[in-house]
Motif scaffolding. Structure first.
Motif, mmCIF file in Angstrom:
data_model
loop_
_atom_site.group_PDB
_atom_site.id
_atom_site.type_symbol
_atom_site.label_atom_id
_atom_site.label_comp_id
_atom_site.label_asym_id
_atom_site.label_seq_id
_atom_site.Cartn_x
_atom_site.Cartn_y
_atom_site.Cartn_z
ATOM 1 N N LEU A 110 0.833 -1.199 0.000
ATOM 2 C CA LEU A 110 0.000 0.000 0.000
ATOM 3 C C LEU A 110 0.865 1.245 0.000
ATOM 4 C CD1 LEU A 110 -2.759 -0.852 2.655
ATOM 5 C CD2 LEU A 110 -2.664 -1.469 0.233
ATOM 6 N N THR A 111 0.400 2.265 -0.695
ATOM 7 C CA THR A 111 1.058 3.567 -0.615
ATOM 8 C C THR A 111 0.708 4.215 0.729
ATOM 9 O OG1 THR A 111 -0.790 4.788 -1.583
ATOM 10 C CG2 THR A 111 0.826 3.826 -3.107
ATOM 11 N N TYR A 112 1.426 5.277 1.061
ATOM 12 C CA TYR A 112 1.165 5.981 2.310
ATOM 13 C C TYR A 112 -0.288 6.451 2.364
ATOM 14 C CZ TYR A 112 1.235 9.742 5.775
ATOM 15 O OH TYR A 112 0.949 10.557 6.846
ATOM 16 N N LYS A 113 -0.762 7.050 1.276
ATOM 17 C CA LYS A 113 -2.117 7.588 1.269
ATOM 18 C C LYS A 113 -3.158 6.478 1.330
ATOM 19 C CE LYS A 113 -2.582 11.442 0.956
ATOM 20 N NZ LYS A 113 -2.610 12.462 2.025
ATOM 21 N N GLU A 114 -2.896 5.339 0.688
ATOM 22 C CA GLU A 114 -3.834 4.215 0.745
ATOM 23 C C GLU A 114 -3.950 3.673 2.169
ATOM 24 O OE1 GLU A 114 -2.970 2.767 -3.857
ATOM 25 O OE2 GLU A 114 -2.046 1.722 -2.165
ATOM 26 N N PHE A 115 -2.807 3.585 2.859
ATOM 27 C CA PHE A 115 -2.866 3.119 4.244
ATOM 28 C C PHE A 115 -3.599 4.126 5.129
ATOM 29 C CE2 PHE A 115 -1.507 2.681 8.594
ATOM 30 C CZ PHE A 115 -1.643 1.318 8.816
ATOM 31 N N GLU A 116 -3.323 5.420 4.935
ATOM 32 C CA GLU A 116 -3.994 6.445 5.723
ATOM 33 C C GLU A 116 -5.504 6.389 5.514
ATOM 34 O OE1 GLU A 116 -2.568 9.096 7.837
ATOM 35 O OE2 GLU A 116 -1.174 7.404 7.865
ATOM 36 N N LEU A 117 -5.918 6.131 4.290
ATOM 37 C CA LEU A 117 -7.338 6.013 3.987
ATOM 38 C C LEU A 117 -7.943 4.818 4.717
ATOM 39 C CD1 LEU A 117 -9.917 6.644 2.386
ATOM 40 C CD2 LEU A 117 -8.925 5.413 0.453
#
Length: 232
Positions: free
Chosen positions: A143-150
């Motif tokens: 996962l990208t950083y933003k995908e994990f944050e989401l």
């Protein structure tokens, strides 16, 4: 924890007050000595397509059942959990629900008569909030950083539908290179789901509103020391 069952008897539909006067209350059985009944579980087996064919949806069924409980017993408390299963898993809806929600009797029956598909060894999903990673069947998801944050934002608000506007305001700041809009959220969710593979349904779409994380029997969350920001 012991599970108590309610006897089920067919009856004609009569007003609640007259029925209560005419019929004895259902007898609770299988309550061991030294314990008391504190409530019950009603498993409802129906998927979204069948609900739509009946002219309703799962959310409406839940709300009407909760309203009925409040009408019959105003002091009662209710909690609804949605049971998720991989697409095409097969089996009777109510049995899939019982297994997904870890019903002891269903699990015992399943162990006695294992189904080859359901009995396949799988480690499930681990959302590790402390280490900022997601494991799928013991393999790290890319996962990208933003995908994990989401995903983390949804996980910390389990069971609550989050509007796209809230996701934008919470996960993006004015200094970000990406200029987000509702389409941006949909794209990120689609990419996140594709990386979740067989477990994509843990991120659910609520049509016309936004997205929601629902706990599945195969999903575990490793929390940090910080509690969830929302209480339900």
């Amino acid at each position: 924890m012991s599970i108590a069952h309610l006897d089920s008897r067919p009856s004609t539909v009569t007003p609640l007050r007259s029925r209560a006067a005419a019929e004895p209350a259902p007898r609770i059985r299988a309550v061991p000595d030294g314990t008391e009944a504190r409530g019950f579980v009603l498993y409802v087996g129906i998927d979204e397509d069948k609900a739509a064919a009946d002219g309703t949806d799962l959310g409406r069924i839940v709300e009407q059942l909760k309203a009925l409980a409040a009408q019959i017993a105003p002091s009662s408390e209710t909690y609804a959990a949605v049971a998720l299963a991989p697409r095409g898993a097969g089996g009777r809806d109510v049995e899939v629900v019982r297994l997904a929600l870890q019903d002891p009797a269903a699990l015992a029956k399943h162990r006695q008569t294992p189904d080859e598909e359901l009995d396949r060894a799988r480690d499930g999903v681990v959302v590790d909030l402390s280490r900022k990673r997601v494991l799928l069947d013991n393999q790290a998801a890319n996962l990208t950083y933003k995908e994990f944050e989401l995903l983390q934002y949804l996980v910390l608000r389990e069971g609550r539908t989050i509007e796209r506007a809230e996701l934008i305001s919470s996960l993006w700041s004015a200094g970000d290179e990406e200029v987000p809009n509702e389409r941006t959220i949909d794209v990120h969710v689609r990419r996140l789901r594709s990386k979740l593979g067989d477990y994509e349904d843990i991120v659910r779409t609520v049509r016309g509103v936004g997205y929601r994380f629902d706990r599945h029997a195969d999903v575990s969350v490793r929390h940090t020391s910080t509690p969830s920001p929302d209480l339900f």
